[in-house]
Design an enzyme around this catalytic site. Structure first.
Site, PDB file in Angstrom:
ATOM      1  N   ALA A 135     -36.626  -5.171   7.530  1.00  0.00           N
ATOM      2  CA  ALA A 135     -36.988  -3.757   7.404  1.00  0.00           C
ATOM      3  C   ALA A 135     -36.355  -2.981   8.554  1.00  0.00           C
ATOM      4  CB  ALA A 135     -38.505  -3.612   7.437  1.00  0.00           C
ATOM      5  N   CYS A 160     -20.410  -0.097   0.483  1.00  0.00           N
ATOM      6  CA  CYS A 160     -20.614  -0.808  -0.791  1.00  0.00           C
ATOM      7  C   CYS A 160     -22.023  -0.729  -1.364  1.00  0.00           C
ATOM      8  CB  CYS A 160     -20.207  -2.262  -0.614  1.00  0.00           C
ATOM      9  SG  CYS A 160     -18.487  -2.389  -0.112  1.00  0.00           S
ATOM     10  N   ASP A 184       0.865  -1.177   0.000  1.00  0.00           N
ATOM     11  CA  ASP A 184       0.000   0.000   0.000  1.00  0.00           C
ATOM     12  C   ASP A 184       0.906   1.233   0.000  1.00  0.00           C
ATOM     13  OD1 ASP A 184      -3.257   0.288   1.022  1.00  0.00           O
ATOM     14  OD2 ASP A 184      -2.005   2.091   0.862  1.00  0.00           O
ATOM     15  N   ARG A 238     -19.136   4.435   7.731  1.00  0.00           N
ATOM     16  CA  ARG A 238     -19.373   5.069   6.428  1.00  0.00           C
ATOM     17  C   ARG A 238     -20.827   4.852   5.998  1.00  0.00           C
ATOM     18  NH1 ARG A 238     -14.412   2.643   3.127  1.00  0.00           N
ATOM     19  NH2 ARG A 238     -15.052   0.843   4.351  1.00  0.00           N
ATOM     20  N   LYS A 241     -23.085   2.776  -2.729  1.00  0.00           N
ATOM     21  CA  LYS A 241     -22.218   3.195  -3.839  1.00  0.00           C
ATOM     22  C   LYS A 241     -22.464   2.319  -5.077  1.00  0.00           C
ATOM     23  CE  LYS A 241     -17.820   2.143  -3.224  1.00  0.00           C
ATOM     24  NZ  LYS A 241     -17.222   1.241  -4.184  1.00  0.00           N
ATOM     25  N   ARG A 281     -18.376  -9.824   3.199  1.00  0.00           N
ATOM     26  CA  ARG A 281     -19.097  -8.827   4.012  1.00  0.00           C
ATOM     27  C   ARG A 281     -18.198  -8.371   5.148  1.00  0.00           C
ATOM     28  NH1 ARG A 281     -23.302 -12.881   6.127  1.00  0.00           N
ATOM     29  NH2 ARG A 281     -21.402 -14.076   5.911  1.00  0.00           N
ATOM     30  N   PHE A 332     -16.857 -10.885  -2.777  1.00  0.00           N
ATOM     31  CA  PHE A 332     -18.218 -10.798  -2.220  1.00  0.00           C
ATOM     32  C   PHE A 332     -18.212 -10.779  -0.696  1.00  0.00           C
ATOM     33  CE2 PHE A 332     -18.598 -12.679  -6.446  1.00  0.00           C
ATOM     34  CZ  PHE A 332     -19.581 -11.881  -7.014  1.00  0.00           C
TER      35      PHE A 332
HETATM   36  C1  UGA Z   1     -21.899  -5.917   1.085  1.00  0.00           C
HETATM   37  C2  UGA Z   1     -22.285  -7.273   0.459  1.00  0.00           C
HETATM   38  O1  UGA Z   1     -23.184  -7.977   1.334  1.00  0.00           O
HETATM   39  C3  UGA Z   1     -21.039  -8.137   0.216  1.00  0.00           C
HETATM   40  O2  UGA Z   1     -21.391  -9.344  -0.444  1.00  0.00           O
HETATM   41  C4  UGA Z   1     -20.049  -7.337  -0.659  1.00  0.00           C
HETATM   42  O3  UGA Z   1     -18.861  -8.064  -0.900  1.00  0.00           O
HETATM   43  C5  UGA Z   1     -19.697  -6.034   0.046  1.00  0.00           C
HETATM   44  O4  UGA Z   1     -20.916  -5.276   0.256  1.00  0.00           O
HETATM   45  C6  UGA Z   1     -18.741  -5.282  -0.837  1.00  0.00           C
HETATM   46  O5  UGA Z   1     -19.118  -4.942  -1.973  1.00  0.00           O
HETATM   47  O6  UGA Z   1     -17.575  -5.111  -0.466  1.00  0.00           O
HETATM   48  P1  UGA Z   1     -21.294  -5.082   3.569  1.00  0.00           P
HETATM   49  O7  UGA Z   1     -21.205  -3.703   2.983  1.00  0.00           O
HETATM   50  O8  UGA Z   1     -20.222  -5.566   4.487  1.00  0.00           O
HETATM   51  O9  UGA Z   1     -21.365  -6.175   2.380  1.00  0.00           O
HETATM   52  O10 UGA Z   1     -22.662  -5.105   4.361  1.00  0.00           O
HETATM   53  P2  UGA Z   1     -24.003  -5.973   4.330  1.00  0.00           P
HETATM   54  O11 UGA Z   1     -23.895  -7.097   5.283  1.00  0.00           O
HETATM   55  O12 UGA Z   1     -24.381  -6.284   2.924  1.00  0.00           O
HETATM   56  O13 UGA Z   1     -25.042  -4.907   4.936  1.00  0.00           O
HETATM   57  C7  UGA Z   1     -25.296  -3.681   4.244  1.00  0.00           C
HETATM   58  C8  UGA Z   1     -26.333  -2.861   4.949  1.00  0.00           C
HETATM   59  O14 UGA Z   1     -27.633  -3.425   4.751  1.00  0.00           O
HETATM   60  C9  UGA Z   1     -26.173  -2.680   6.455  1.00  0.00           C
HETATM   61  O15 UGA Z   1     -26.367  -1.311   6.773  1.00  0.00           O
HETATM   62  C10 UGA Z   1     -27.269  -3.546   7.041  1.00  0.00           C
HETATM   63  O16 UGA Z   1     -27.709  -3.079   8.300  1.00  0.00           O
HETATM   64  C11 UGA Z   1     -28.342  -3.398   5.991  1.00  0.00           C
HETATM   65  N1  UGA Z   1     -29.323  -4.521   5.959  1.00  0.00           N
HETATM   66  C12 UGA Z   1     -28.919  -5.784   5.696  1.00  0.00           C
HETATM   67  C13 UGA Z   1     -30.664  -4.238   6.183  1.00  0.00           C
HETATM   68  O17 UGA Z   1     -31.063  -3.081   6.417  1.00  0.00           O
HETATM   69  N2  UGA Z   1     -31.578  -5.272   6.128  1.00  0.00           N
HETATM   70  C14 UGA Z   1     -31.204  -6.544   5.851  1.00  0.00           C
HETATM   71  O18 UGA Z   1     -32.076  -7.430   5.814  1.00  0.00           O
HETATM   72  C15 UGA Z   1     -29.843  -6.806   5.644  1.00  0.00           C
END
Ligand code: UGA
Length: 441
Positions: free
Chosen positions: A254, A262, A30, A329, A265, A153, A151
């Site tokens: 909900a 992610c 980096d 973020r 964006k 999380r 992918f």
């Molecule tokens: C997300 C994707 O799930 C990953 O597969 C992906 O690799 C990643 O983006 C990325 O592009 O790097 P992440 O941002 O870590 O992962 O978070 P998520 O677990 O997807 O949650 C996103 C948001 O959705 C959170 O604010 C969560 O609270 C919200 N959420 C999730 C809900 O409001 N309701 C749900 O049922 C599930």
């Protein structure tokens, strides 16, 4: 295999450490010298379960090295991962300046035969652009470019990388596939599917996956509004929907909507890519609007419950964009904090991991060391993040400590019956409110 990783953010660091765990020799690089120094001193720049142990284990084997010069990661590598940030421009388009800069570094330092793997989430056509950049800068160099979207999380990154649902490799040349099959051989051997496509399909499939997850969440949130207006319960409705194998229960909770680096964006990026290509992806614009509305609806519940916000004390439980991370973020909690502070409220927040990060983003925010301290004297308690400890809150104590016994449950984590028995005015999302004796609004 000898692997280089450019960029040690969430994706790059986890990818590098996981590939070392699979037996490869990894040099992670980096340009941020301070970050590399931190890693070399045995510290991780962000919180991620299991990551510290994994890095310690792999640096001890000597298979994971941290460097700050591009030549050190690129020079000997057989496969080079691009894991640099991909922000959006003010207009909402993907900004690929950092990706292009890596292309130039590759041209300068690569050994012939190098396979360049894009991990950063990028628009379709980026692999072609990268190939052209490298060929222009160093005519005659033999190399391949593959799209290998990530992918993982946050909060589950190590497990998602070592046991992914699928591995996707997109390329337009056979040499690229061959190297990636060898690299991921240990995972494929465990039965994890490796899906091979052309490069543009792989690039678009990542954006599509994130935008679809966002769509599921916004569907649940829009449905929650209808449920509230018609006296139904969105939690039970999504349980019924999720029991259908074709729909599945995931990402139908909900609440305050999706945040993080992610989903917001990538949904916007896909909408912009479609627009530029000549397709009006109005569905994704609606997904983003519903997401904004989800936060506004919770704010409206608070405002209705406490009346004027000026001088009121509002406790926000959970500041990270989701549980299991210290990342704030695009956190819905911080959007609420900003709004309430601007309206003159005293906003006090609690988060088991992200309090310092939230404080840095919103200087007016007071932070408390434990949830009950935040609740003490509050005119309204808002649950913003689904940390398990909030599910277990002692609701009698909440009632005693709060100035007004009002809880707005932005993530539907509490049991409504328990809340009612404790005497709270309980305002969840998309399900019937329980109003205690202190009926306000
Ligand atoms: C997300 C994707 O799930 C990953 O597969 C992906 O690799 C990643 O983006 C990325 O592009 O790097 P992440 O941002 O870590 O992962 O978070 P998520 O677990 O997807 O949650 C996103 C948001 O959705 C959170 O604010 C969560 O609270 C919200 N959420 C999730 C809900 O409001 N309701 C749900 O049922 C599930």
């Amino acid at each position: 295999m000898r692997v280089g990783v450019i960029g040690v953010g969430h994706v790059g660091l986890v990818t590098g450490a996981a590939l070392a765990e699979l037996g490869h020799e990894v040099v992670a690089m980096d340009l941020d010298v301070a970050k590399i120094e931190l890693l070399r001193s045995g510290k991780t720049p962000f919180y991620e379960p299991e990551l510290d142990e994994l890095i310690a284990r792999q640096t001890a084997t000597g298979r994971l090295l941290f460097r700050s010069e591009p030549a050190e990661a690129v020079g000997d590598a057989e496969v080079l991962f691009i894991c640099v940030g991909r922000p959006t421009t003010a207009a909402g388009d993907a900004s690929l300046t950092a990706v292009e800069a890596v292309g130039r570094d590759v041209a300068k330092h690569a050994t012939p035969g190098l396979v360049i793997a894009e991990k950063s989430t990028v628009p379709p056509g980026t692999a072609d652009r990268l190939r052209l950049t490298i060929a222009r800068e160093r005519p005659g160099l033999a190399f391949s470019v593959v799209a290998n979207p990530e992918f993982l999380r946050e909060g589950h990154a190590v497990q998602d990388t070592l046991r992914p649902d699928r591995i996707v490799v997109g390329s337009d040349d056979p040499g690229g596939f061959e190297a990636m099959r060898k690299l991921y051989g240990p995972l494929v051997g465990l039965g994890i599917p490796l899906i091979e496509t052309d490069a543009r399909t792989a690039e678009l499939s990542k954006l599509a996956s994130n935008a679809f997850l966002a769509t599921k969440i916004s569907f649940a949130n829009a449905l929650g509004r209808v449920a509230e207006l018609t006296g139904a319960d969105v939690v039970r409705i999504t349980e019924v929907m999720g029991a259908d194998m074709r729909i599945g229960p995931a990402f139908l909770r909900a609440g305050l909507g999706f945040g993080g680096y992610c989903l917001p964006k990538d949904t916007q990026t896909l909408e912009r890519i479609a627009e530029r290509a000549g397709y009006d992806f109005g569905l994704l614009r609606a997904v983003m609007l519903v997401n904004e509305d989800a936060v506004a609806a919770v704010a409206a519940k608070v405002e209705e419950a406490v009346w004027n916000l000026e001088g009121k004390r509002i406790a926000l439980l959970g500041l990270a964009f989701k549980s299991g991370t210290d990342d704030v973020r695009s956190s819905p909690a911080l959007i609420l904090a900003r709004r309430f502070a601007d309206e003159g409220a005293v906003v006090v927040g609690h988060d088991p991991m992200a309090a310092a990060e939230a404080r840095a983003a919103i200087p007016e925010l007071e932070v408390a060391d434990d949830p009950y301290e935040a609740i003490t004297g509050a005119h309204c308690v808002v649950i913003c993040t689904e940390w398990p400890e909030y599910r277990e809150l002692d609701l009698d104590r909440v009632c005693e400590l709060a100035a007004y016994p009002i809880v707005v449950d932005g993530r539907n984590v509490l049991d409504p019956d328990r809340a009612e028995i404790a005497g709270l005015t309980y305002l969840p999302v998309g399900r019937p409110a329980r109003r205690g004796e202190d009926v306000v609004g």
